[in-house]
Design a protein around this motif. Structure first.
Motif, PDB file in Angstrom:
ATOM      1  N   LEU A 104      -1.500   6.014   1.752  1.00 59.09           N
ATOM      2  CA  LEU A 104      -2.233   5.751   2.989  1.00 59.09           C
ATOM      3  C   LEU A 104      -1.828   6.801   4.012  1.00 59.09           C
ATOM      4  N   TYR A 112     -10.702  -0.584   2.956  1.00 58.80           N
ATOM      5  CA  TYR A 112      -9.249  -0.795   3.009  1.00 58.80           C
ATOM      6  C   TYR A 112      -8.770  -1.213   1.616  1.00 58.80           C
ATOM      7  N   ILE A 113      -7.522  -1.624   1.518  1.00 59.09           N
ATOM      8  CA  ILE A 113      -6.950  -1.787   0.164  1.00 59.09           C
ATOM      9  C   ILE A 113      -7.674  -2.857  -0.656  1.00 59.09           C
ATOM     10  N   CYS A 122      -6.714   6.073  -5.755  1.00 58.57           N
ATOM     11  CA  CYS A 122      -7.541   5.707  -4.596  1.00 58.57           C
ATOM     12  C   CYS A 122      -9.006   5.778  -5.015  1.00 58.57           C
ATOM     13  N   GLU A 172       0.876  -1.187   0.000  1.00 55.50           N
ATOM     14  CA  GLU A 172       0.000   0.000   0.000  1.00 55.50           C
ATOM     15  C   GLU A 172       0.907   1.229   0.000  1.00 55.50           C
ATOM     16  N   ASN A 209     -10.810  -1.680  -2.094  1.00 54.14           N
ATOM     17  CA  ASN A 209     -10.600  -0.853  -3.286  1.00 54.14           C
ATOM     18  C   ASN A 209     -10.359  -1.724  -4.521  1.00 54.14           C
ATOM     19  N   ASN A 252      -5.055   1.955  -4.000  1.00 55.59           N
ATOM     20  CA  ASN A 252      -4.778   2.218  -2.577  1.00 55.59           C
ATOM     21  C   ASN A 252      -6.039   2.725  -1.883  1.00 55.59           C
ATOM     22  N   SER A 253      -5.934   2.902  -0.544  1.00 56.54           N
ATOM     23  CA  SER A 253      -7.153   3.257   0.200  1.00 56.54           C
ATOM     24  C   SER A 253      -7.225   4.710   0.672  1.00 56.54           C
ATOM     25  N   VAL A 300      -1.083  -7.504   2.729  1.00 57.23           N
ATOM     26  CA  VAL A 300      -0.155  -6.405   2.463  1.00 57.23           C
ATOM     27  C   VAL A 300       1.211  -6.790   3.050  1.00 57.23           C
ATOM     28  N   SER A 320       2.150  -2.637  -7.643  1.00 57.76           N
ATOM     29  CA  SER A 320       2.308  -2.085  -6.293  1.00 57.76           C
ATOM     30  C   SER A 320       3.743  -2.261  -5.801  1.00 57.76           C
TER      31      SER A 320
END
Ligand code: ADE
Ligand code: ZN
Length: 338
Positions: free
Chosen positions: A19, A287-288, A246, A16, A291, A277-278, A94, A313
Protein backbone atom coordinates in the motif's frame (compact mmCIF):
# COMPACT_ATOMS: atom_id res chain seq x y z
CA UNK A 1 -28.19 -13.63 3.17
CA UNK A 2 -24.85 -13.24 1.39
CA UNK A 3 -22.79 -16.37 0.74
CA UNK A 4 -20.09 -17.61 3.08
CA UNK A 5 -17.09 -16.56 0.96
CA UNK A 6 -18.42 -12.98 0.78
CA UNK A 7 -19.02 -12.90 4.52
CA UNK A 8 -15.54 -14.29 5.19
CA UNK A 9 -13.90 -11.63 3.02
CA UNK A 10 -15.74 -8.87 4.85
CA UNK A 11 -15.30 -10.24 8.37
CA UNK A 12 -11.86 -11.83 8.53
CA UNK A 13 -9.07 -9.84 10.13
CA UNK A 14 -6.25 -9.24 7.69
CA UNK A 15 -3.13 -7.19 7.06
CA UNK A 16 -2.36 -4.94 4.13
CA UNK A 17 1.27 -5.31 3.03
CA UNK A 18 1.38 -3.49 -0.31
CA UNK A 19 0.00 0.00 0.00
CA UNK A 20 1.50 3.30 -1.10
CA UNK A 21 0.16 5.93 1.25
CA UNK A 22 0.34 8.55 -1.52
CA UNK A 23 -1.86 6.25 -3.61
CA UNK A 24 -4.70 6.58 -1.09
CA UNK A 25 -5.23 10.26 -1.91
CA UNK A 26 -8.92 10.40 -2.84
CA UNK A 27 -9.97 13.09 -5.35
CA UNK A 28 -12.07 14.88 -2.69
CA UNK A 29 -9.03 15.23 -0.42
CA UNK A 30 -6.78 16.15 -3.36
CA UNK A 31 -9.00 19.12 -4.24
CA UNK A 32 -9.47 20.12 -0.59
CA UNK A 33 -5.70 20.12 0.02
CA UNK A 34 -5.08 21.97 -3.26
CA UNK A 35 -7.40 24.72 -1.98
CA UNK A 36 -5.92 24.68 1.53
CA UNK A 37 -2.34 24.93 0.19
CA UNK A 38 -2.97 27.18 -2.83
CA UNK A 39 -1.78 24.56 -5.31
CA UNK A 40 -3.22 24.78 -8.82
CA UNK A 41 -4.33 21.42 -10.19
CA UNK A 42 -5.49 20.72 -13.77
CA UNK A 43 -8.86 19.44 -12.49
CA UNK A 44 -12.02 21.49 -11.91
CA UNK A 45 -13.99 18.81 -10.06
CA UNK A 46 -13.86 15.37 -8.45
CA UNK A 47 -15.48 14.05 -11.63
CA UNK A 48 -12.61 15.48 -13.71
CA UNK A 49 -10.06 13.81 -11.46
CA UNK A 50 -11.74 10.42 -11.71
CA UNK A 51 -12.14 10.80 -15.47
CA UNK A 52 -8.36 11.22 -15.78
CA UNK A 53 -7.73 7.81 -14.17
CA UNK A 54 -7.47 5.72 -17.32
CA UNK A 55 -4.08 4.08 -17.68
CA UNK A 56 -2.36 2.10 -20.44
CA UNK A 57 0.65 1.14 -18.33
CA UNK A 58 2.55 1.81 -15.10
CA UNK A 59 4.16 5.04 -16.37
CA UNK A 60 0.77 6.55 -17.31
CA UNK A 61 -0.33 6.03 -13.73
CA UNK A 62 2.92 7.24 -12.18
CA UNK A 63 2.64 10.55 -14.04
CA UNK A 64 -0.74 11.26 -12.38
CA UNK A 65 0.38 9.82 -9.04
CA UNK A 66 3.31 12.27 -8.81
CA UNK A 67 1.08 15.11 -9.97
CA UNK A 68 -1.57 14.25 -7.36
CA UNK A 69 0.85 14.24 -4.46
CA UNK A 70 1.94 17.81 -5.21
CA UNK A 71 -0.93 18.96 -2.95
CA UNK A 72 0.80 17.35 0.07
CA UNK A 73 2.86 20.12 1.65
CA UNK A 74 2.36 20.42 5.41
CA UNK A 75 2.81 17.81 8.12
CA UNK A 76 -0.93 17.81 8.78
CA UNK A 77 -1.58 16.92 5.10
CA UNK A 78 0.39 13.69 5.53
CA UNK A 79 -1.38 13.08 8.83
CA UNK A 80 -4.84 13.59 7.31
CA UNK A 81 -4.01 11.39 4.31
CA UNK A 82 -2.75 8.53 6.45
CA UNK A 83 -5.49 8.69 9.08
CA UNK A 84 -8.19 8.72 6.38
CA UNK A 85 -6.69 5.51 4.97
CA UNK A 86 -6.65 3.84 8.40
CA UNK A 87 -10.27 4.82 9.03
CA UNK A 88 -11.25 3.43 5.63
CA UNK A 89 -9.56 0.05 6.11
CA UNK A 90 -10.85 -0.32 9.66
CA UNK A 91 -14.15 -1.02 7.89
CA UNK A 92 -12.40 -3.82 5.94
CA UNK A 93 -11.22 -5.40 9.22
CA UNK A 94 -7.58 -4.62 8.58
CA UNK A 95 -5.68 -5.23 11.83
CA UNK A 96 -2.13 -4.37 10.74
CA UNK A 97 -0.60 -2.39 7.86
CA UNK A 98 2.88 -2.19 6.36
CA UNK A 99 2.85 1.07 4.46
CA UNK A 100 5.16 2.35 1.70
CA UNK A 101 6.03 5.99 1.40
CA UNK A 102 8.07 7.83 -1.26
CA UNK A 103 10.09 10.55 0.51
CA UNK A 104 12.08 11.49 -2.59
CA UNK A 105 8.87 12.51 -4.37
CA UNK A 106 8.38 15.08 -1.60
CA UNK A 107 11.94 16.22 -0.80
CA UNK A 108 12.51 17.03 -4.48
CA UNK A 109 9.56 19.47 -4.19
CA UNK A 110 11.04 21.14 -1.11
CA UNK A 111 8.98 19.27 1.50
CA UNK A 112 11.34 18.01 4.20
CA UNK A 113 11.76 14.35 5.12
CA UNK A 114 10.74 15.21 8.69
CA UNK A 115 7.50 16.88 7.53
CA UNK A 116 6.49 13.71 5.68
CA UNK A 117 7.53 11.30 8.40
CA UNK A 118 6.09 13.43 11.22
CA UNK A 119 2.63 13.45 9.65
CA UNK A 120 2.64 9.73 8.90
CA UNK A 121 3.92 8.72 12.33
CA UNK A 122 1.38 10.86 14.20
CA UNK A 123 -1.46 9.34 12.13
CA UNK A 124 -0.17 5.78 12.64
CA UNK A 125 0.09 6.38 16.39
CA UNK A 126 -3.45 7.75 16.46
CA UNK A 127 -4.57 4.75 14.38
CA UNK A 128 -3.12 2.32 16.90
CA UNK A 129 -4.59 4.24 19.84
CA UNK A 130 -8.08 4.86 18.45
CA UNK A 131 -8.59 2.10 15.89
CA UNK A 132 -6.34 -0.67 17.22
CA UNK A 133 -4.50 -0.95 13.87
CA UNK A 134 -0.77 -1.63 14.23
CA UNK A 135 1.73 -0.62 11.55
CA UNK A 136 5.22 -0.56 10.11
CA UNK A 137 6.65 1.94 7.63
CA UNK A 138 8.68 0.96 4.57
CA UNK A 139 10.56 3.75 2.82
CA UNK A 140 10.80 3.24 -0.95
CA UNK A 141 13.63 4.42 -3.18
CA UNK A 142 12.39 5.84 -6.50
CA UNK A 143 14.06 3.66 -9.12
CA UNK A 144 13.82 6.25 -11.94
CA UNK A 145 16.22 8.47 -9.94
CA UNK A 146 19.98 7.81 -9.59
CA UNK A 147 21.29 5.54 -6.84
CA UNK A 148 23.19 8.50 -5.34
CA UNK A 149 19.86 10.13 -4.50
CA UNK A 150 18.66 6.93 -2.86
CA UNK A 151 21.70 7.19 -0.59
CA UNK A 152 20.50 10.66 0.48
CA UNK A 153 17.10 9.21 1.41
CA UNK A 154 18.82 6.39 3.30
CA UNK A 155 20.86 8.92 5.29
CA UNK A 156 17.56 10.58 6.34
CA UNK A 157 16.04 7.20 7.27
CA UNK A 158 19.06 6.41 9.44
CA UNK A 159 18.09 9.35 11.67
CA UNK A 160 14.66 7.76 12.20
CA UNK A 161 15.26 4.06 12.68
CA UNK A 162 12.72 4.06 15.49
CA UNK A 163 9.96 4.76 12.95
CA UNK A 164 11.16 3.17 9.69
CA UNK A 165 11.26 -0.62 9.54
CA UNK A 166 12.20 -1.40 5.97
CA UNK A 167 13.30 -0.14 2.59
CA UNK A 168 11.60 -0.83 -0.74
CA UNK A 169 12.01 -0.02 -4.41
CA UNK A 170 9.22 1.39 -6.54
CA UNK A 171 8.37 3.61 -9.55
CA UNK A 172 9.26 2.75 -13.18
CA UNK A 173 10.59 -0.82 -13.48
CA UNK A 174 11.32 -0.65 -17.23
CA UNK A 175 14.94 0.47 -17.74
CA UNK A 176 15.66 0.50 -14.00
CA UNK A 177 16.55 -3.06 -12.96
CA UNK A 178 17.16 -3.94 -9.30
CA UNK A 179 20.96 -4.18 -9.73
CA UNK A 180 21.01 -0.38 -10.20
CA UNK A 181 20.39 -0.24 -6.43
CA UNK A 182 22.77 -2.99 -5.20
CA UNK A 183 24.99 -0.68 -3.19
CA UNK A 184 22.25 1.27 -1.45
CA UNK A 185 20.39 -1.93 -0.52
CA UNK A 186 23.62 -3.41 0.90
CA UNK A 187 24.08 -0.29 3.00
CA UNK A 188 20.41 -0.29 4.08
CA UNK A 189 20.68 -3.93 5.19
CA UNK A 190 23.86 -3.08 7.13
CA UNK A 191 21.92 -0.31 8.85
CA UNK A 192 19.29 -2.83 9.93
CA UNK A 193 16.46 -2.06 7.48
CA UNK A 194 14.45 -4.99 6.12
CA UNK A 195 14.59 -5.01 2.29
CA UNK A 196 11.68 -5.53 -0.11
CA UNK A 197 11.24 -4.49 -3.77
CA UNK A 198 8.69 -4.09 -6.54
CA UNK A 199 9.85 -6.55 -9.20
CA UNK A 200 8.19 -8.55 -11.94
CA UNK A 201 5.34 -6.02 -12.19
CA UNK A 202 6.22 -4.94 -15.74
CA UNK A 203 9.75 -6.38 -15.62
CA UNK A 204 10.93 -9.94 -16.16
CA UNK A 205 11.33 -12.95 -13.86
CA UNK A 206 15.07 -12.14 -14.02
CA UNK A 207 14.34 -8.95 -12.05
CA UNK A 208 12.68 -11.08 -9.36
CA UNK A 209 15.73 -13.38 -9.18
CA UNK A 210 18.17 -10.47 -9.09
CA UNK A 211 16.23 -8.77 -6.31
CA UNK A 212 16.28 -12.01 -4.29
CA UNK A 213 19.97 -12.77 -4.88
CA UNK A 214 21.52 -9.33 -5.10
CA UNK A 215 19.25 -7.01 -3.07
CA UNK A 216 18.45 -9.94 -0.73
CA UNK A 217 14.82 -8.91 -0.46
CA UNK A 218 12.65 -10.66 2.11
CA UNK A 219 9.38 -10.05 0.27
CA UNK A 220 8.52 -9.60 -3.42
CA UNK A 221 6.09 -6.79 -4.27
CA UNK A 222 3.93 -7.88 -7.24
CA UNK A 223 6.16 -10.60 -8.74
CA UNK A 224 3.66 -11.42 -11.51
CA UNK A 225 6.37 -12.33 -13.99
CA UNK A 226 7.87 -14.86 -11.59
CA UNK A 227 5.17 -17.12 -13.05
CA UNK A 228 7.02 -17.08 -16.41
CA UNK A 229 9.70 -19.27 -14.79
CA UNK A 230 8.68 -22.57 -13.19
CA UNK A 231 11.96 -23.02 -11.33
CA UNK A 232 11.56 -19.59 -9.77
CA UNK A 233 8.00 -20.38 -8.63
CA UNK A 234 9.31 -23.60 -7.04
CA UNK A 235 12.03 -21.58 -5.30
CA UNK A 236 9.54 -19.00 -3.96
CA UNK A 237 7.33 -21.80 -2.65
CA UNK A 238 10.24 -23.68 -1.08
CA UNK A 239 11.65 -20.56 0.61
CA UNK A 240 8.16 -19.28 1.47
CA UNK A 241 9.20 -15.84 0.23
CA UNK A 242 5.99 -13.80 0.26
CA UNK A 243 4.51 -12.17 -2.85
CA UNK A 244 2.33 -9.10 -2.24
CA UNK A 245 0.01 -9.12 -5.24
CA UNK A 246 -2.38 -6.36 -6.29
CA UNK A 247 -4.98 -7.73 -8.72
CA UNK A 248 -7.04 -4.60 -9.43
CA UNK A 249 -3.83 -2.58 -9.89
CA UNK A 250 -2.46 -5.15 -12.37
CA UNK A 251 -5.69 -5.03 -14.32
CA UNK A 252 -6.02 -1.21 -14.32
CA UNK A 253 -2.37 -0.84 -15.46
CA UNK A 254 -2.94 -3.46 -18.19
CA UNK A 255 -0.33 -5.82 -16.78
CA UNK A 256 -3.10 -8.42 -17.18
CA UNK A 257 -5.94 -8.17 -19.72
CA UNK A 258 -8.61 -9.17 -17.20
CA UNK A 259 -8.88 -10.05 -13.50
CA UNK A 260 -9.29 -13.68 -14.56
CA UNK A 261 -5.61 -13.60 -15.57
CA UNK A 262 -4.40 -12.63 -12.09
CA UNK A 263 -1.78 -15.17 -10.94
CA UNK A 264 -3.22 -15.26 -7.40
CA UNK A 265 -4.84 -18.68 -7.83
CA UNK A 266 -1.76 -20.09 -9.58
CA UNK A 267 0.29 -18.88 -6.62
CA UNK A 268 -2.06 -20.48 -4.09
CA UNK A 269 -2.01 -23.77 -6.01
CA UNK A 270 1.81 -23.68 -6.14
CA UNK A 271 2.01 -23.14 -2.35
CA UNK A 272 3.51 -19.69 -2.77
CA UNK A 273 2.93 -17.37 0.20
CA UNK A 274 0.77 -14.96 -1.78
CA UNK A 275 -1.20 -12.03 -0.36
CA UNK A 276 -3.87 -9.74 -1.84
CA UNK A 277 -3.46 -5.97 -1.54
CA UNK A 278 -4.66 -2.69 -3.05
CA UNK A 279 -1.42 -0.86 -4.09
CA UNK A 280 -2.93 2.60 -4.80
CA UNK A 281 -6.63 2.22 -3.98
CA UNK A 282 -7.74 5.73 -4.86
CA UNK A 283 -6.23 5.57 -8.34
CA UNK A 284 -7.34 2.01 -9.11
CA UNK A 285 -10.79 2.16 -7.53
CA UNK A 286 -10.54 -0.59 -4.94
CA UNK A 287 -9.45 -1.03 -1.32
CA UNK A 288 -8.26 -4.34 0.08
CA UNK A 289 -11.63 -6.07 0.44
CA UNK A 290 -12.58 -4.94 -3.07
CA UNK A 291 -9.44 -6.75 -4.27
CA UNK A 292 -10.44 -9.89 -2.34
CA UNK A 293 -13.97 -9.78 -3.80
CA UNK A 294 -12.62 -9.16 -7.31
CA UNK A 295 -10.26 -12.16 -7.32
CA UNK A 296 -12.77 -14.35 -5.57
CA UNK A 297 -15.23 -13.77 -8.39
CA UNK A 298 -12.78 -13.74 -11.32
CA UNK A 299 -10.81 -16.79 -10.17
CA UNK A 300 -13.67 -18.70 -8.59
CA UNK A 301 -11.94 -18.85 -5.23
CA UNK A 302 -13.64 -20.96 -2.57
CA UNK A 303 -13.93 -20.40 1.19
CA UNK A 304 -10.68 -22.27 1.87
CA UNK A 305 -8.80 -19.99 -0.56
CA UNK A 306 -10.18 -16.88 1.15
CA UNK A 307 -9.18 -18.13 4.60
CA UNK A 308 -5.73 -19.04 3.22
CA UNK A 309 -5.26 -15.52 1.79
CA UNK A 310 -6.25 -13.90 5.09
CA UNK A 311 -3.87 -16.21 7.02
CA UNK A 312 -1.12 -15.56 4.48
CA UNK A 313 -1.47 -11.83 5.10
CA UNK A 314 -0.31 -12.38 8.68
CA UNK A 315 2.29 -15.04 7.82
CA UNK A 316 3.82 -12.74 5.19
CA UNK A 317 3.94 -9.72 7.51
CA UNK A 318 6.94 -8.53 9.49
CA UNK A 319 5.11 -9.05 12.79
CA UNK A 320 6.83 -11.28 15.36
CA UNK A 321 5.85 -14.96 15.52
CA UNK A 322 3.99 -14.27 18.74
CA UNK A 323 2.03 -11.39 17.27
CA UNK A 324 1.20 -13.51 14.22
CA UNK A 325 -0.13 -16.30 16.42
CA UNK A 326 -2.33 -13.89 18.40
CA UNK A 327 -3.86 -12.60 15.16
CA UNK A 328 -4.29 -16.11 13.73
CA UNK A 329 -6.12 -17.20 16.90
CA UNK A 330 -8.51 -14.24 16.47
CA UNK A 331 -8.95 -15.14 12.81
CA UNK A 332 -9.94 -18.72 13.74
CA UNK A 333 -12.38 -17.34 16.28
CA UNK A 334 -13.92 -15.10 13.58
CA UNK A 335 -14.34 -18.07 11.22
CA UNK A 336 -16.37 -19.84 13.87
CA UNK A 337 -18.73 -16.86 14.13
CA UNK A 338 -19.18 -16.00 10.42
N1 ADE B 1 4.35 3.54 -6.90
C1 ADE B 1 3.06 3.52 -6.53
N2 ADE B 1 2.45 2.46 -7.04
C2 ADE B 1 3.37 1.76 -7.75
C3 ADE B 1 3.34 0.57 -8.50
N3 ADE B 1 2.24 -0.16 -8.66
N4 ADE B 1 4.47 0.18 -9.10
C4 ADE B 1 5.59 0.90 -8.98
N5 ADE B 1 5.66 2.01 -8.28
C5 ADE B 1 4.56 2.46 -7.66
ZN1 ZN C 1 3.14 -0.89 -5.38
Amino acid sequence: MTDLATRLIDALPKTELHLHIEGTLEPEMMLALAARNNVTMPYASVKDVRAAYEFDNLQDFLDLYYLGMSVLIEERDFHDLCFAYLLRVKADNVAHVEIFFDPQAHTERGVTFETVLGGLVSALEQGERELGITSKLIMCFLRHLPEDEAFDALACACRHKDHIFGVGLDSSEQGHPPEKFSRVFAEARNEGFTPVAHVGEEGTSQNVETALDDLKIERVDHGNHAFDDRALVARLAKQQTPLTMCPISNWRLKGIPSLGKSPVKKALDADVLVTVNSDDPSYFGGYINDNFHAVREALNLDEADIVQLAKNSFAASFLSDREKQTHLDKLDETIRKV
